[in-house]
Motif scaffolding. Structure first.
Motif, short mmCIF file in Angstrom:
data_model
loop_
_atom_site.label_atom_id
_atom_site.label_comp_id
_atom_site.label_asym_id
_atom_site.label_seq_id
_atom_site.Cartn_x
_atom_site.Cartn_y
_atom_site.Cartn_z
N GLU A 1 0.84 -1.21 0.00
CA GLU A 1 0.00 0.00 0.00
C GLU A 1 0.87 1.26 0.00
OE1 GLU A 1 -4.11 -1.35 2.19
OE2 GLU A 1 -2.31 -1.32 3.43
N GLU A 2 1.98 1.19 0.73
CA GLU A 2 2.91 2.32 0.72
C GLU A 2 3.50 2.52 -0.67
OE1 GLU A 2 6.11 1.92 3.59
OE2 GLU A 2 4.59 2.17 5.16
N VAL A 3 3.86 1.40 -1.30
CA VAL A 3 4.45 1.48 -2.64
C VAL A 3 3.45 2.07 -3.63
CG1 VAL A 3 5.27 0.06 -4.58
CG2 VAL A 3 6.22 -0.29 -2.30
N MET A 4 2.17 1.75 -3.45
CA MET A 4 1.15 2.33 -4.35
C MET A 4 1.14 3.86 -4.24
SD MET A 4 -1.94 -0.40 -3.94
CE MET A 4 -2.94 -0.32 -5.39
N LEU A 5 1.30 4.37 -3.04
CA LEU A 5 1.35 5.83 -2.85
C LEU A 5 2.62 6.42 -3.48
CD1 LEU A 5 0.13 6.14 0.86
CD2 LEU A 5 -1.20 6.57 -1.22
N LEU A 6 3.74 5.72 -3.24
CA LEU A 6 5.01 6.19 -3.82
C LEU A 6 4.94 6.19 -5.35
CD1 LEU A 6 7.73 4.32 -1.70
CD2 LEU A 6 7.35 6.78 -1.79
N GLU A 7 4.34 5.14 -5.89
CA GLU A 7 4.22 5.01 -7.34
C GLU A 7 3.48 6.20 -7.94
OE1 GLU A 7 4.00 1.53 -9.71
OE2 GLU A 7 5.96 2.24 -9.06
N LYS A 8 2.45 6.66 -7.23
CA LYS A 8 1.66 7.77 -7.73
C LYS A 8 2.55 9.01 -7.82
CE LYS A 8 -2.61 10.22 -7.53
NZ LYS A 8 -1.81 11.27 -8.14
N GLU A 9 3.30 9.22 -6.76
CA GLU A 9 4.21 10.36 -6.72
C GLU A 9 5.23 10.28 -7.87
OE1 GLU A 9 7.19 11.88 -3.30
OE2 GLU A 9 5.43 10.83 -2.56
N VAL A 10 5.81 9.09 -8.00
CA VAL A 10 6.85 8.89 -9.02
C VAL A 10 6.25 9.09 -10.42
CG1 VAL A 10 8.35 7.12 -10.04
CG2 VAL A 10 8.25 7.38 -7.56
N TYR A 11 5.07 8.53 -10.63
CA TYR A 11 4.46 8.63 -11.96
C TYR A 11 4.01 10.04 -12.31
CZ TYR A 11 4.98 4.81 -14.97
OH TYR A 11 5.54 3.97 -15.89
N ASP A 12 3.55 10.80 -11.32
CA ASP A 12 3.20 12.21 -11.58
C ASP A 12 4.42 12.96 -12.10
OD1 ASP A 12 0.61 11.80 -10.87
OD2 ASP A 12 0.76 12.71 -8.87
N ALA A 13 5.56 12.65 -11.49
CA ALA A 13 6.80 13.31 -11.92
C ALA A 13 7.18 12.88 -13.35
CB ALA A 13 7.93 12.99 -10.96
N TYR A 14 7.01 11.59 -13.67
CA TYR A 14 7.34 11.13 -15.02
C TYR A 14 6.43 11.77 -16.06
CZ TYR A 14 10.38 7.40 -13.16
OH TYR A 14 11.38 6.70 -12.55
N ALA A 15 5.18 11.99 -15.68
CA ALA A 15 4.19 12.51 -16.64
C ALA A 15 4.38 14.01 -16.91
CB ALA A 15 2.78 12.25 -16.12
N ASP A 16 5.08 14.69 -16.02
CA ASP A 16 5.28 16.13 -16.16
C ASP A 16 6.22 16.41 -17.35
OD1 ASP A 16 6.08 18.74 -16.00
OD2 ASP A 16 6.61 18.68 -13.86
N GLN A 17 5.65 17.02 -18.36
CA GLN A 17 6.39 17.25 -19.62
C GLN A 17 7.65 18.10 -19.44
OE1 GLN A 17 5.40 15.85 -22.58
NE2 GLN A 17 3.79 14.83 -21.40
N ASN A 18 7.66 18.89 -18.36
CA ASN A 18 8.82 19.76 -18.16
C ASN A 18 9.90 19.11 -17.30
OD1 ASN A 18 7.62 21.93 -19.58
ND2 ASN A 18 6.31 22.26 -17.78
N ASN A 19 9.60 17.91 -16.82
CA ASN A 19 10.56 17.27 -15.92
C ASN A 19 11.46 16.30 -16.69
OD1 ASN A 19 11.84 16.15 -13.63
ND2 ASN A 19 10.33 14.51 -13.60
N PHE A 20 12.76 16.42 -16.46
CA PHE A 20 13.69 15.48 -17.10
C PHE A 20 14.64 14.90 -16.06
CE2 PHE A 20 14.93 19.89 -17.80
CZ PHE A 20 16.13 19.94 -17.11
N LEU A 21 14.24 14.94 -14.79
CA LEU A 21 15.09 14.38 -13.73
C LEU A 21 14.39 13.20 -13.05
CD1 LEU A 21 16.29 17.69 -12.03
CD2 LEU A 21 17.58 16.23 -13.61
#
Ligand code: G6P
Ligand code: MN
Length: 417
Positions: free
Chosen positions: A263-283
């Motif tokens: 369940e913790e990993v599911m929350l982390l995944e959301k955070e990580v994926y939001d960052a991947y989806a951000d078109q301006n993010n390359f880090l």
């Protein structure tokens, strides 16, 4: 030039593989990185991010993505597999169902680990069988858990070239670096047992045995097991031995937390994926470092380098036993120190395994072999026998309750049953 394919490329770890390939670009001429996943949305987000990330790293490589497994595997030199059949939703059930009976509820260990194997083995056998046709000289680099059981299924039932890995193979190097500031290449050790059921001994730095003080500092980084226990054993057990040596304490601890690890990993995944989806993010997102598999790409790409450039490299790999551990059958996959080069993987001599862990290793291997056969054959009886053999389950009435419940909770993912 290398075609490097990632199966399960939607996994949060994918950019770490890219980063590692970038760091080794001088010696590893990668022509194409092929991203494959069954989840189109995650694949698109990941492909977009990887292209931005590669540009940021200054990599000149063709990054492609596909939903077609044949296309992904065709002509691949290396296929890195990191899939999670049923996603984290099923992981949480693997954790929660055994916990109802006060048994260890964990992704790879105990009854939950067996269900993960049941869901995963048919899919991985499919990948391996396709590789026999589409990339017969290619290497399957497996990180899909439970990696020991997956590797055993692939080696027993297919002819694919597979190297089964776990990030745990370099834990002693990580511990030595953190506690003593010593770089990875200066640390060696004997490593013997199974995946998530192994023991580390004879640690050396620059070829000389560690002092007692250094040993305790290194062992002290492994906070999942009691340091007094490590002293008693005289060897360092894998962090997963916490579930065997501190069972009641760990079960109570898991039960006292508001969320399971899944369940913790599911929350982390959301955070990580939001960052991947951000078109301006390359880090790479910071939350990624909170995942347990960090550092795995270093081992995976180290393997590629050893094979491709024929550089003798000592690595911990899951391989068929073939006599390395005297008290286990030849077909049993074990996790041990090996020498890797162009010719493949050669197990190194296994130093004496401390007597007190022969029984645990044998019992867990006994469970694993039955679980693999059950997963391949869709055999309910063998699934029950596997849990009867498992030291963390063992009791008949528990087995009779667990098996129907686990099969029911996973029925969408078990075509073989
Ligand atoms: C360790 C294990 C891996 C496992 C990971 C779990 O690295 O060796 O086999 O997948 O931890 O990490 P997670 O963040 O998913 O709990
Ligand atoms: Mn692992």
């Amino acid at each position: 030039d290398i075609k490097f394919t990632i199966v399960g490329a939607g996994s949060s770890y994918t950019p770490e593989l890219l980063e590692e390939l970038s760091q080794r670009r001088e010696e590893l001429p990668v022509r194409e990185i092929m991203l494959y996943d069954i989840n189109e949305e995650r694949l698109d987000i990941m492909a977009g991010f990887c292209k931005r990330f590669a540009k940021h790293l200054g990599m000149e490589v063709d990054i492609k993505s596909t939903l077609d497994l044949d296309k992904a595997l065709y002509g691949a030199d290396f296929v890195d597999t990191q899939i999670r059949v049923g996603g984290n939703r099923q992981r949480v059930l693997d954790e929660k169902i055994p916990l109802k009976y006060h048994l260890v509820g964990q992704e790879t260990t105990g009854a939950g680990g067996m269900m993960k194997a049941m869901r995963t083995i048919p899919v991985m056998l499919d990948v391996a069988r396709k590789m026999e046709e589409l990339s017969p000289t290619g290497w399957l680099i497996n990180y899909t858990n439970p990696t020991g059981l997956v590797t055993e299924a692939v080696t027993r039932y297919t002819k694919a070239n597979i190297a089964g890995f776990c990030s745990g193979g370099i834990f002693p190097k990580m511990w030595a670096k953190r506690s003593l500031g010593i770089s990875y290449d200066r640390v060696q050790y004997d490593y013997a047992g199974l995946n998530h059921m192994n023991f580390i001994s004879n640690i050396t730095i620059d070829g000389r045995p560690v002092t007692e003080d250094e040993f305790l500092k290194i062992a002290g980084e492994n906070t999942d097991v009691d340091l007094e226990l490590v002293k008693l054993l005289g060897v360092i057990p894998s962090p997963y031995l916490q579930y065997y040596y501190h069972t009641t304490e760990k079960v109570n601890k898991i039960l006292s937390r508001p969320r399971t690890r899944g369940e913790e990993v599911m929350l982390l995944e959301k955070e990580v994926y939001d960052a991947y989806a951000d078109q301006n993010n390359f880090l790479k997102p910071a939350a990624l470092s909170k995942r347990g598999g960090g550092g795995y790409s270093e081992v995976a790409i180290g393997f590629v380098n050893a094979i491709y450039n024929n550089i003798d490299t000592a690595m911990v790999v899951n391989v068929p036993n073939n006599g390395a551990i005297k008290f286990l059958p030849d077909t049993a996959v074990v996790e041990i120190g090996c020498l890797v080069n162009k010719r493949g993987i050669s197990p190194l001599n296994v130093a004496n395994i401390p007597e007190m862990c022969w029984g645990l290793i044998s019992a867990v291997k006994n469970y694993e072999q039955l679980a693999v056969e059950s997963a391949v054959e869709g055999n309910v009886r063998k699934a029950k026998l596997a849990l009867l053999a498992h030291p963390l389950v063992r009791e008949y009435d528990l087995v009779e309750k667990l098996i129907p419940e686990l099969l029911e909770a996973n029925k969408m993912y078990l075509p073989q049953f």
